[in-house]
Motif scaffolding. Sequence first.
Motif, PDB file in Angstrom:
ATOM      1  N   UNK A   7      50.003 -20.060 -30.131  1.00  0.00           N
ATOM      2  CA  UNK A   7      50.869 -19.207 -29.190  1.00  0.00           C
ATOM      3  C   UNK A   7      49.964 -17.782 -29.398  1.00  0.00           C
ATOM      4  N   UNK A   8      50.129 -16.821 -28.293  1.00  0.00           N
ATOM      5  CA  UNK A   8      49.580 -15.658 -28.414  1.00  0.00           C
ATOM      6  C   UNK A   8      49.862 -15.040 -29.211  1.00  0.00           C
ATOM      7  N   UNK A  10      50.916 -16.153 -32.454  1.00  0.00           N
ATOM      8  CA  UNK A  10      50.345 -16.710 -33.564  1.00  0.00           C
ATOM      9  C   UNK A  10      48.700 -16.207 -33.800  1.00  0.00           C
ATOM     10  N   UNK A  11      48.010 -16.202 -32.795  1.00  0.00           N
ATOM     11  CA  UNK A  11      46.629 -15.903 -32.575  1.00  0.00           C
ATOM     12  C   UNK A  11      46.342 -14.223 -32.807  1.00  0.00           C
ATOM     13  N   UNK A  12      47.398 -13.530 -32.261  1.00  0.00           N
ATOM     14  CA  UNK A  12      47.251 -12.188 -32.689  1.00  0.00           C
ATOM     15  C   UNK A  12      47.534 -11.616 -34.195  1.00  0.00           C
ATOM     16  N   UNK A  13      48.469 -12.507 -34.689  1.00  0.00           N
ATOM     17  CA  UNK A  13      48.783 -12.307 -35.958  1.00  0.00           C
ATOM     18  C   UNK A  13      47.518 -12.588 -36.868  1.00  0.00           C
ATOM     19  N   UNK A 190      49.758 -13.024 -20.239  1.00  0.00           N
ATOM     20  CA  UNK A 190      49.261 -11.527 -20.235  1.00  0.00           C
ATOM     21  C   UNK A 190      50.262 -10.801 -20.584  1.00  0.00           C
ATOM     22  N   UNK A 191      51.785 -10.877 -20.478  1.00  0.00           N
ATOM     23  CA  UNK A 191      52.719 -10.175 -20.770  1.00  0.00           C
ATOM     24  C   UNK A 191      52.620 -10.227 -22.224  1.00  0.00           C
ATOM     25  N   UNK A 192      52.834 -11.347 -22.904  1.00  0.00           N
ATOM     26  CA  UNK A 192      53.073 -11.434 -24.167  1.00  0.00           C
ATOM     27  C   UNK A 192      51.921 -10.749 -25.039  1.00  0.00           C
ATOM     28  N   UNK A 193      50.653 -10.855 -24.630  1.00  0.00           N
ATOM     29  CA  UNK A 193      49.692 -10.306 -25.307  1.00  0.00           C
ATOM     30  C   UNK A 193      49.782  -8.869 -25.175  1.00  0.00           C
ATOM     31  N   UNK A 194      50.345  -8.135 -24.018  1.00  0.00           N
ATOM     32  CA  UNK A 194      50.348  -6.662 -23.811  1.00  0.00           C
ATOM     33  C   UNK A 194      51.583  -6.072 -24.385  1.00  0.00           C
ATOM     34  N   UNK A 195      52.241  -7.045 -25.228  1.00  0.00           N
ATOM     35  CA  UNK A 195      53.526  -6.386 -25.751  1.00  0.00           C
ATOM     36  C   UNK A 195      53.530  -6.787 -27.094  1.00  0.00           C
ATOM     37  N   UNK A 196      52.295  -6.991 -27.778  1.00  0.00           N
ATOM     38  CA  UNK A 196      52.189  -7.281 -29.306  1.00  0.00           C
ATOM     39  C   UNK A 196      52.246  -5.818 -30.150  1.00  0.00           C
ATOM     40  N   UNK A 197      53.295  -5.047 -29.933  1.00  0.00           N
ATOM     41  CA  UNK A 197      53.499  -3.808 -30.702  1.00  0.00           C
ATOM     42  C   UNK A 197      53.269  -4.028 -31.980  1.00  0.00           C
ATOM     43  N   UNK A 198      52.639  -3.176 -32.861  1.00  0.00           N
ATOM     44  CA  UNK A 198      52.616  -3.250 -34.210  1.00  0.00           C
ATOM     45  C   UNK A 198      51.520  -4.298 -34.715  1.00  0.00           C
ATOM     46  N   UNK A 218      53.827  -3.935 -17.756  1.00  0.00           N
ATOM     47  CA  UNK A 218      54.486  -4.524 -18.924  1.00  0.00           C
ATOM     48  C   UNK A 218      53.843  -4.129 -20.102  1.00  0.00           C
ATOM     49  N   UNK A 219      52.753  -3.247 -20.265  1.00  0.00           N
ATOM     50  CA  UNK A 219      52.053  -3.001 -21.750  1.00  0.00           C
ATOM     51  C   UNK A 219      52.989  -2.069 -22.535  1.00  0.00           C
TER      52      UNK A 219
END
Length: 424
Positions: A7-8, A10-13, A190-198, A218-219
């Motif tokens: 998932x987006x 998991x990738x970001x983490x 895109x919205x999920x990626x742009x809301x990975x606050x922290x 959305x960001x």
Amino acid sequence: MATTAASVTDTCLRAQAAARELAAVPSTVKDAALEAIAAALVDRTPEILDANARDMEAGREAGLTTALLDRLQLTEARIAAIAGQVRDIAALADPVGEVVGGERLPNGLDLTKVRVPLGVVAVVYEARPNVTIDAAALCLKSGNAIVLRGSSSAARSNAVLATIAGEAATAVGVPDGAISLVAGGGREELAELATQTGVVDLIIPRGGEGLKNALKGVATVPVIFAASGNCHVYVDATADLDAALAIVLNAKTQRPGVCNAAETLLVHADAAPAFLPRALAALRDAGVELRVDGRTRTLAGAAVAADLLDAADEDWDTEFLELTLAVGVVDSVAEAVAHINRHGSGHSEAIVTGDVAAARLFERAVDAACVYVNASTRFTDGGEFGMGAEIGNSTQKLHARGPIGLRELCTTKYVVRGDGHVRS
């Protein structure tokens, strides 16, 4: 290398975990990884070209414009150039740990301000597969993990390029997850990626106004917009007209589908009678469609008059990204500046002049990331500026403005050294 099998989130983490390790990786390892990426690009050129050919075929079937197809296309020469830029980045000084300033305070504490990586940088981009490597190389050198999100039009090209970069980097000791790609999803992704606050520390969109507006809505993470380029060339009354013609032709025709190409030509009324007939004829002969104001039409000359179109109001605000140019006549450098500040996008603006005072007024008054005196706007590029490459060109005013290179991908921290100091 991470793909959308995860998932987006998991990738970001995973990228965040990699970033924490990468921040302490020595320059020798990062440079070795960049050399390995460059070599792998050259060695696996046939694989890259095969993937890109399938993207190009799909793009033609989908009706992509000539400009977008040019951005999408990879050739053996372009791949070699991309590999060369990776090596250029490897040869640059590592910005991590660079001392920005420092002093010994009156209380004896030693205060030092140093550059440090941002952490996790997400780059969202359209069409251009070269951004996959440029962005990955810049982030790697500056100690950042990167999450790439390309467009569906370049899905095959981006996938193979990101895989090559990720495999080459991890093979020499870069943490797994430092180069990741998410692809194939829609606006929800895109919205999920742009809301990975922290988790995501910065997102950089590189594309048109549609992408910019989609993220604005959305960001929740910080954004630097590598935005569109409605660029101008202004030919002043004292311009060397031969130099002006060469600059205008280069700025418009050398590669019209890029953001630093000129979209509007402004000419001082005193230079217009001698310059416009020559310039318009040369531009027409180069295949440029000319959209002109009334004063330009009057001065154009009979040889080109029949080929001119009347400029509409929206033409002055349009980034054409093709062989189309708006042309107008102004009465002063101040009027040219006012026009540019009203219609420009804050990207790159040029004046051609022999008058030092006019040049200085233009430099000070034009609101743009890059201002040129007697040079083409086409030089706005990280590679041309000695940065090795760029992730994009920021038209904002906070943190980074102009080409986004290694230092723009860093923030700073204060390191304070004492000897048992306590505050009274």
